[in-house]
Design a protein around this motif. Structure first.
Motif, mmCIF file in Angstrom:
data_model
loop_
_atom_site.group_PDB
_atom_site.id
_atom_site.type_symbol
_atom_site.label_atom_id
_atom_site.label_comp_id
_atom_site.label_asym_id
_atom_site.label_seq_id
_atom_site.Cartn_x
_atom_site.Cartn_y
_atom_site.Cartn_z
ATOM 1 N N ASN A 58 0.792 -1.222 0.000
ATOM 2 C CA ASN A 58 0.000 0.000 0.000
ATOM 3 C C ASN A 58 0.828 1.277 0.000
ATOM 4 O OD1 ASN A 58 -2.489 -1.417 0.057
ATOM 5 N ND2 ASN A 58 -2.194 -1.809 2.245
ATOM 6 N N SER A 59 2.054 1.182 -0.440
ATOM 7 C CA SER A 59 2.888 2.374 -0.630
ATOM 8 C C SER A 59 3.821 2.090 -1.805
ATOM 9 C CB SER A 59 3.692 2.682 0.639
ATOM 10 O OG SER A 59 4.671 1.681 0.863
ATOM 11 N N SER A 60 4.691 3.035 -2.096
ATOM 12 C CA SER A 60 5.578 2.861 -3.254
ATOM 13 C C SER A 60 6.635 1.790 -3.023
ATOM 14 C CB SER A 60 6.253 4.195 -3.595
ATOM 15 O OG SER A 60 7.045 4.635 -2.490
ATOM 16 N N GLN A 61 6.779 1.335 -1.783
ATOM 17 C CA GLN A 61 7.737 0.280 -1.474
ATOM 18 C C GLN A 61 7.027 -0.847 -0.726
ATOM 19 O OE1 GLN A 61 10.990 0.177 -2.411
ATOM 20 N NE2 GLN A 61 10.661 2.102 -3.514
ATOM 21 N N PHE A 62 7.526 -2.076 -0.931
ATOM 22 C CA PHE A 62 6.995 -3.202 -0.167
ATOM 23 C C PHE A 62 7.371 -3.053 1.306
ATOM 24 C CE2 PHE A 62 7.314 -5.393 -4.351
ATOM 25 C CZ PHE A 62 6.031 -5.904 -4.425
ATOM 26 N N SER A 63 6.559 -3.678 2.153
ATOM 27 C CA SER A 63 6.937 -3.862 3.550
ATOM 28 C C SER A 63 6.645 -5.311 3.904
ATOM 29 C CB SER A 63 6.152 -2.921 4.464
ATOM 30 O OG SER A 63 4.764 -3.197 4.397
ATOM 31 N N LEU A 64 7.331 -5.802 4.894
ATOM 32 C CA LEU A 64 7.100 -7.171 5.362
ATOM 33 C C LEU A 64 7.091 -7.138 6.883
ATOM 34 C CD1 LEU A 64 6.691 -10.074 4.365
ATOM 35 C CD2 LEU A 64 9.146 -10.438 4.631
#
Length: 633
Positions: free
Chosen positions: A48-54
């Motif tokens: 949900n942003s320009s970069q992945f998160s985990l």
């Protein structure tokens, strides 16, 4: 005072030991598959942003594709460790329906097809996983990984909501998906994303199909983020609500990236397939994507903050008859090697691409990369002499019971293999003729046929040769057509038309041939074992073709990898200890078949070759591959 100091010293050591042990236990407990402190398992891959998160933390996918079904199980860990040492954190794996369900009611998840064991190894090595369960996976496999028995239904519409296809998918997913659900990230496993089908945007025959696959996955317990994957041709039609669109490419296409960012704003960009090379077709050249060109594309993708998956990181081998085929611009079957000019070679060796990638990716890793695992030894064994011969005609009693039919019947609809038809290999069609003249295939030979009159060879039908002359003769003679399935097309809109064998009338002087006796020569391991009882003859007697040749390979000590060369042979298939190593063909480009050490025994090994036309009676074993003449992509 001295005694007190000693006691305090012991206490301090005891406390330090307890603290160290507690820290070690906490470290092991919170250590995740990527080798770092485990993050919040309730938060999977964020998009949900320009970069992945985990797990709520920033994350970049540095992935590579690896197929468990294209290499021996004994080498799974070796290839994964080399992936990890290159700087990758994610493994992408396709699941081949055709191999897991070879017959309608039979499922195989053992040995080299144990997907659960493969996922366990990935977790132990420390790699996240993107799972691509299909049902269609492409992957340059015969029929794109779909089982051939689907084509027994004359009305079948593959990759649609056609009831027969949907029922088969549901049956398959009922077996497969429960096996992978426990390996999801939020359940403590390595799977961080699941792809919904593959490249459907370029197929797009049914607007409801992708939604069906998505629901089929979710209702069986899939909870991680879903992806779709398309190249330039299908990117605009391949989207699915609730799934992240990803892109496939080989060279930078800025228009596609701009389009993806426009239709999917405030989302990370993942190049799901960055093609590191290309598959090869028989009769062509070995394709190479120069290392410098690949690295330039990878560098640009990473510079833009995007994520990446290398297809393939390690290609492996099309053992047996699993290879697919290209439809355009004309039919071309793929070779046995799936080296793919990947960073790891077919035999798992490091290439210049690997070293350049490792140097580049080391700058995107916060930790020092692991040491590169050692390379496995390759052996140049003494040549195997094939001293026994069995003609094709003498082998027929060991096949399935022959089937009689007034009309020719395609492979898939033959009454063999518990009503599932014939998937791969050869089919022999025999009928009686009483005249010579013009024999025409009418494009109904799929894909290649050797033609005989009274077991004497008269010519070959293939996609470009559609007519043969039959010698004159008024007496009754046996006309035989040995038809090979060279590989079903794995991509495109022709997949519903991939039935093999003879698929329509063959004309002799404009009259359709009738009254066939049909032999299924699928060359399964069971068939090869049955040949042990056959009346083999010494090759000192002039052998006939096609035929089987048998010999021995002696291995002194622990078996090593090797490469089989067959100079002086024409075209056929090699079996070692009953294992189908794959096809060879002097048309090239591939000149040597990879034979992994795990397929060999210490001591004596049985080698059987099915040869169509010409034999040198020995096989050479060398310590280096030969994929043929190279052409740059």
């Amino acid at each position: 005072m001295a005694v007190f100091s000693v006691r305090n010293s012991h206490k301090r050591r005891y406390v330090v030991l307890l603290l160290s042990l507690a820290c070690f236990i906490l470290y092991r407990h919170f250590r995740g598959p990527a080798g770092k402190i485990r993050i919040n398992r309730s938060k999977g891959l964020g998009v949900n942003s320009s970069q992945f998160s985990l797990g709520g933390e920033p994350f970049r996918i540095l992935g590579g594709s690896l197929h468990y079904f294209r290499l021996p199980r004994a080498y799974w860990e070796d290839r994964m460790l080399k992936m990890k040492a290159c700087g990758l954190n994610t493994l992408t794996v396709d699941v081949p329906w055709s191999l897991h369900q070879p017959e309608h009611g039979e499922f195989r998840f053992q040995g080299g097809l144990d997907i659960e064991a493969f996922l366990h190894v990935a977790a132990e090595v420390g790699l996240w996983v993107i799972l691509r369960p299909g049902p269609y996976i492409g992957s340059d496999l015969d029929l794109g990984g779909l089982p051939s028995w689907l084509l027994r239904d004359r009305e079948m519409l593959l990759r649609t909501t056609y009831p027969g296809f949907i029922a088969a998918v549901n049956q398959y997913f009922d077996k497969l998906i429960p096996k992978v659900v426990p390996f999801q990230f939020q359940k403590g496993g390595p799977i961080i994303a699941i792809q919904v089908e593959n490249k459907y945007g370029s197929y797009a025959k049914d607007g409801n199909y992708m939604s069906f696959i998505k629901e089929a996955l979710q209702e069986r317990g899939i909870r991680e983020v879903l992806l779709t994957s398309d190249d330039h041709e299908g990117l605009r039609d391949g989207g699915l609500k609730g799934a992240l669109r990803t892109l496939n490419l080989q060279k930078m296409n800025h228009d596609d990236i701009k389009y993806l960012e426009a239709v999917q704003p405030n989302s990370p960009v993942l190049v799901m397939e960055l093609w590191t090379g290309r598959c090869d077709g028989w009769g062509g050249l070995h394709h190479s994507f120069p290392a410098e060109d690949l690295i330039a594309v990878v560098r640009e993708i990473l510079r833009r903050g995007m994520s990446i998956n290398l297809y393939m990181f390690h290609g492996g081998t099309n053992f047996g008859f699993m290879n697919g085929a290209l439809a355009n611009p004309s039919y071309k079957a793929l070779v046995t090697s799936y080296d793919y000019d990947a960073p790891l070679s077919e035999a798992g060796d490091y290439t210049p691409k690997y070293h350049l990638l490792r140097d580049l990716l080391s700058t995107f890793n916060k930790e020092v990369l692991p040491e590169m695992p050692g390379v496995r030894w390759k052996e140049e064994y003494e040549a195997a002499i094939l001293f026994q011969h069995l003609s094709l005609w003498d082998a027929l009693p060991y096949t399935h019971k022959p089937f009689k039919s007034q009309f020719p019947v395609n492979m898939e609809n033959l009454p063999v293999n518990n009503g599932n038809g014939q998937a791969y290999g050869y089919t022999l069609y025999e009928t009686t003729i009483t005249t010579g003249g013009s024999l025409k295939s009418e494009r109904n030979i799929r894909d290649r046929a050797m033609v005989f009159v009274n077991q004497s060879f008269i010519g070959i039908f293939h996609h470009k040769n559609l007519e043969l002359a039959v010698p004159d003769g008024k007496e009754k003679r046996t006309l035989s057509l040995l038809v090979e399935n060279c590989g079903r097309v794995h991509y495109g809109k022709d997949m519903d038309d991939q039935r093999k064998g003879i698929v329509g009338d063959i004309l002799l002087n404009h009259t359709p041939l009738r009254d066939f006796t049909i032999y299924s020569l699928d060359m399964t391991p069971g068939f090869i074992v049955s040949l042990y009882r056959a009346p083999w003859k010494s090759v000192t007697i002039k052998p006939s073709f096609p035929g089987f040749f048998q010999g021995r390979l002696f291995v002194n000590g622990y078996p090593s990898d090797t490469f089989m060369k067959l100079p002086g042979w024409s075209k056929g298939v090699v079996f070692v200890n009953g294992q189908n190593i794959g096809r060879y063909w002097d048309a090239g480009p591939q000149q040597a078949l990879f034979l992994p050490g795990p397929f060999l025994n210490s001591g004596m090994n049985q080698v059987i070759v099915f040869e169509e036309a010409e034999a040198d009676f020995k096989i050479q074993f060398e310590d280096s591959p030969d994929l043929g003449m190279i052409v740059d992509i």
